[in-house]
Scaffold this motif. Structure first.
Motif, PDB file in Angstrom:
ATOM      1  N   GLY A   1       0.796  -1.227   0.000  1.00  0.00           N
ATOM      2  CA  GLY A   1       0.000   0.000   0.000  1.00  0.00           C
ATOM      3  C   GLY A   1       0.828   1.276   0.000  1.00  0.00           C
ATOM      4  N   PHE A   2       2.098   1.193  -0.423  1.00  0.00           N
ATOM      5  CA  PHE A   2       2.973   2.358  -0.472  1.00  0.00           C
ATOM      6  C   PHE A   2       3.189   2.804  -1.916  1.00  0.00           C
ATOM      7  N   GLN A   3       3.470   4.081  -2.089  1.00  0.00           N
ATOM      8  CA  GLN A   3       3.826   4.567  -3.420  1.00  0.00           C
ATOM      9  C   GLN A   3       5.177   3.977  -3.806  1.00  0.00           C
ATOM     10  N   PRO A   4       5.284   3.334  -4.977  1.00  0.00           N
ATOM     11  CA  PRO A   4       6.578   2.801  -5.408  1.00  0.00           C
ATOM     12  C   PRO A   4       7.625   3.904  -5.541  1.00  0.00           C
ATOM     13  N   CYS A   5       8.867   3.547  -5.302  1.00  0.00           N
ATOM     14  CA  CYS A   5       9.959   4.523  -5.351  1.00  0.00           C
ATOM     15  C   CYS A   5      10.449   4.795  -6.763  1.00  0.00           C
ATOM     16  N   TYR A   6      10.217   3.853  -7.683  1.00  0.00           N
ATOM     17  CA  TYR A   6      10.882   3.946  -8.983  1.00  0.00           C
ATOM     18  C   TYR A   6       9.863   4.062 -10.111  1.00  0.00           C
ATOM     19  N   GLN A   7      10.144   4.998 -11.010  1.00  0.00           N
ATOM     20  CA  GLN A   7       9.316   5.181 -12.212  1.00  0.00           C
ATOM     21  C   GLN A   7      10.143   4.775 -13.421  1.00  0.00           C
ATOM     22  N   PHE A   8       9.621   3.838 -14.205  1.00  0.00           N
ATOM     23  CA  PHE A   8      10.346   3.281 -15.347  1.00  0.00           C
ATOM     24  C   PHE A   8       9.802   3.826 -16.662  1.00  0.00           C
ATOM     25  N   THR A   9      10.701   4.088 -17.590  1.00  0.00           N
ATOM     26  CA  THR A   9      10.345   4.325 -18.986  1.00  0.00           C
ATOM     27  C   THR A   9      11.392   3.626 -19.847  1.00  0.00           C
ATOM     28  N   ALA A  10      11.088   3.484 -21.147  1.00  0.00           N
ATOM     29  CA  ALA A  10      12.016   2.883 -22.113  1.00  0.00           C
ATOM     30  C   ALA A  10      12.510   1.507 -21.648  1.00  0.00           C
ATOM     31  N   VAL A  11      11.573   0.676 -21.235  1.00  0.00           N
ATOM     32  CA  VAL A  11      11.916  -0.646 -20.694  1.00  0.00           C
ATOM     33  C   VAL A  11      12.287  -1.610 -21.826  1.00  0.00           C
ATOM     34  N   LEU A  12      13.398  -2.312 -21.654  1.00  0.00           N
ATOM     35  CA  LEU A  12      13.845  -3.356 -22.570  1.00  0.00           C
ATOM     36  C   LEU A  12      14.045  -4.637 -21.779  1.00  0.00           C
ATOM     37  N   CYS A  13      13.465  -5.724 -22.256  1.00  0.00           N
ATOM     38  CA  CYS A  13      13.612  -7.014 -21.581  1.00  0.00           C
ATOM     39  C   CYS A  13      14.961  -7.656 -21.919  1.00  0.00           C
ATOM     40  N   SER A  14      15.356  -8.621 -21.113  1.00  0.00           N
ATOM     41  CA  SER A  14      16.650  -9.275 -21.299  1.00  0.00           C
ATOM     42  C   SER A  14      16.714 -10.081 -22.591  1.00  0.00           C
ATOM     43  N   ASP A  15      15.562 -10.496 -23.125  1.00  0.00           N
ATOM     44  CA  ASP A  15      15.565 -11.237 -24.387  1.00  0.00           C
ATOM     45  C   ASP A  15      15.516 -10.322 -25.604  1.00  0.00           C
ATOM     46  N   GLY A  16      15.626  -9.013 -25.383  1.00  0.00           N
ATOM     47  CA  GLY A  16      15.654  -8.056 -26.486  1.00  0.00           C
ATOM     48  C   GLY A  16      14.308  -7.532 -26.919  1.00  0.00           C
ATOM     49  N   THR A  17      13.230  -7.917 -26.242  1.00  0.00           N
ATOM     50  CA  THR A  17      11.901  -7.444 -26.612  1.00  0.00           C
ATOM     51  C   THR A  17      11.511  -6.218 -25.790  1.00  0.00           C
ATOM     52  N   TYR A  18      10.649  -5.392 -26.386  1.00  0.00           N
ATOM     53  CA  TYR A  18      10.117  -4.218 -25.702  1.00  0.00           C
ATOM     54  C   TYR A  18       8.643  -4.456 -25.392  1.00  0.00           C
ATOM     55  N   PRO A  19       8.180  -4.119 -24.204  1.00  0.00           N
ATOM     56  CA  PRO A  19       6.736  -4.163 -23.961  1.00  0.00           C
ATOM     57  C   PRO A  19       6.039  -3.091 -24.787  1.00  0.00           C
ATOM     58  N   THR A  20       4.800  -3.340 -25.172  1.00  0.00           N
ATOM     59  CA  THR A  20       4.041  -2.337 -25.924  1.00  0.00           C
ATOM     60  C   THR A  20       3.958  -1.038 -25.140  1.00  0.00           C
ATOM     61  N   ASP A  21       3.646  -1.158 -23.874  1.00  0.00           N
ATOM     62  CA  ASP A  21       3.707  -0.031 -22.959  1.00  0.00           C
ATOM     63  C   ASP A  21       5.092  -0.050 -22.323  1.00  0.00           C
ATOM     64  N   GLN A  22       5.949   0.863 -22.733  1.00  0.00           N
ATOM     65  CA  GLN A  22       7.343   0.799 -22.306  1.00  0.00           C
ATOM     66  C   GLN A  22       7.582   1.280 -20.879  1.00  0.00           C
ATOM     67  N   THR A  23       6.496   1.401 -20.102  1.00  0.00           N
ATOM     68  CA  THR A  23       6.615   1.561 -18.652  1.00  0.00           C
ATOM     69  C   THR A  23       6.264   0.260 -17.934  1.00  0.00           C
ATOM     70  N   ASN A  24       5.857  -0.752 -18.692  1.00  0.00           N
ATOM     71  CA  ASN A  24       5.348  -2.001 -18.117  1.00  0.00           C
ATOM     72  C   ASN A  24       6.488  -2.970 -17.823  1.00  0.00           C
TER      73      ASN A  24
END
Length: 370
Positions: free
Chosen positions: A99-122
């Motif tokens: 129930g706490f606000q997360p500390c980290y905000q992500f953008t431009a996410v890249l997975c270890s297998d080289g794929t990008y999520p459609t929503d690059q904050t996901n």
């Protein structure tokens, strides 16, 4: 920490040195340049995990996915082989669950297998066996002042918080225990740590390494060794632990709530404490090693901390807590008005130019040209 032959800082009174500005100590020897003795003040209390994050705790958060190189070690063994980014995602998930606000905000996410999520904050798109975790992302802190210390949720410790917690008041190379005086010897390390000299495991899942005198070594279940004086276990050994910052040269002056900041060209982050395959010289409370943030090393894990919030509505704590109804009327010490202002109706109102059409406002500004 201080290296053999380096003078203690002028004014240092924390112990471990003799004299004031001219003393010397070998309490931390052998030392490296990156372990320069310096003074730090931490102004926030923290809660910290008593043990390293385990495989079982990790699997509960990510629907059974276990990236560990050593699943045979079991659910009570530390999670390892996770990137720095993966550790941040885990911290955010624990924050959300609590129930706490997360500390980290992500953008431009890249997975270890080289794929990008459609929503690059996901980030959760990456956290499974197929995508292998997060290899790259832009990460910013969600705190109002942009520092880890004022985040609400769970997070990685800063280097200063990690070392403060590991030492638990000690000034020796390793934290002492009932049977150890804290000097850096194999017999003392045996009491508190799993490291390269004692981390024997079953040959069908262990790894042969340089410092392991056995055929195979690996991580061990957490909390099997003696704790430090604050009850924290495996702060040294078992797995090295991710910290928030890159490894920078310390500011040798007094610093308050430090966050190490420097230009890094290959996204390396600091790990502390040494692990199951470390040489004893890498198991000191002061030792600072580095790993690539996108890589999950088989001897690197983490533990989380959380800032304990300052009790709200304490007039005099130096924070103007408007969210908790503090204002210039109820708490002028924290919410005092600036030059030329008066507190009117719970708000600071600029009055220096009242009754003036022009001239100096008395605060370095002007009320208009005469």
């Amino acid at each position: 920490p201080i290296g053999d032959g380096e003078p203690c800082p002028v004014g240092y009174t924390g112990g471990g040195c003799t004299g004031d500005g001219s003393g010397w100590t070998e309490a931390e020897a052998p030392c490296q340049q990156i372990e320069t003795l310096h003074q730090v003040i931490l102004t926030n209390d923290i809660a910290i995990q008593a043990h390293e994050t385990t495989q079982g705790e990790w699997k509960q958060v990510f629907d059974g996915w276990n990236p560990s190189e050593f699943p045979q070690c079991g659910d009570n063994c530390p999670i390892e082989s996770v990137s720095w980014f993966d550790a941040l995602v885990y911290a955010n998930r624990r924050s959300e669950q609590g129930g706490f606000q997360p500390c980290y905000q992500f953008t431009a996410v890249l997975c270890s297998d080289g794929t990008y999520p459609t929503d690059q904050t996901n980030t959760l798109f990456c956290m499974n066996a197929e995508n292998g975790g997060v290899a790259e992302a832009t990460v910013v802190l969600t705190s109002f002042d942009g520092t880890p210390y004022r985040c609400e949720g769970y997070r990685l410790p800063t280097e200063a918080e990690w070392e403060y917690s590991a030492r638990a008041g000690s000034l020796t190379a390793i934290y002492p225990s009932q049977s150890s005086d804290g000097t850096l010897t194999d017999s003392n390390l045996q009491e508190i740590a799993w490291y390269g000299e004692n981390s024997l495991v079953q040959a069908d899942w262990g790894i042969a390494i340089t410092y392991c005198p056995f055929v195979h070594c690996g991580p061990q279940p957490t909390s099997m060794k003696a704790p430090n004086s604050w009850g924290l276990r495996d702060m040294i050994g078992n797995v090295s632990e991710w910290c928030w910052e890159p490894r920078c040269d310390y500011d040798t002056g007094l610093t308050v709530d430090p966050v190490e900041e420097c230009t890094v060209y290959d996204n390396r982050r600091t790990v502390r404490g040494g692990g199951w395959k470390s040489h004893k010289n890498h198991c000191k409370s002061s030792m600072r090693l580095i790993e690539q943030a996108e890589v999950g090393a088989m001897d690197v894990g983490f533990r989380l901390v959380r800032t304990i919030p300052i009790e709200p509505n304490i007039c005099g704590n130096g924070l103007c807590e408007s969210d908790n109804d503090e204002d210039c009327t109820s708490c002028p010490t924290d919410c005092g008005c600036d030059c030329g202002e008066e507190c009117q109706g719970n708000q600071c109102v600029f009055v220096a130019c009242d009754g003036k059409e022009c001239g100096d406002d008395g605060c370095g500004g002007s009320c208009g040209t005469c």
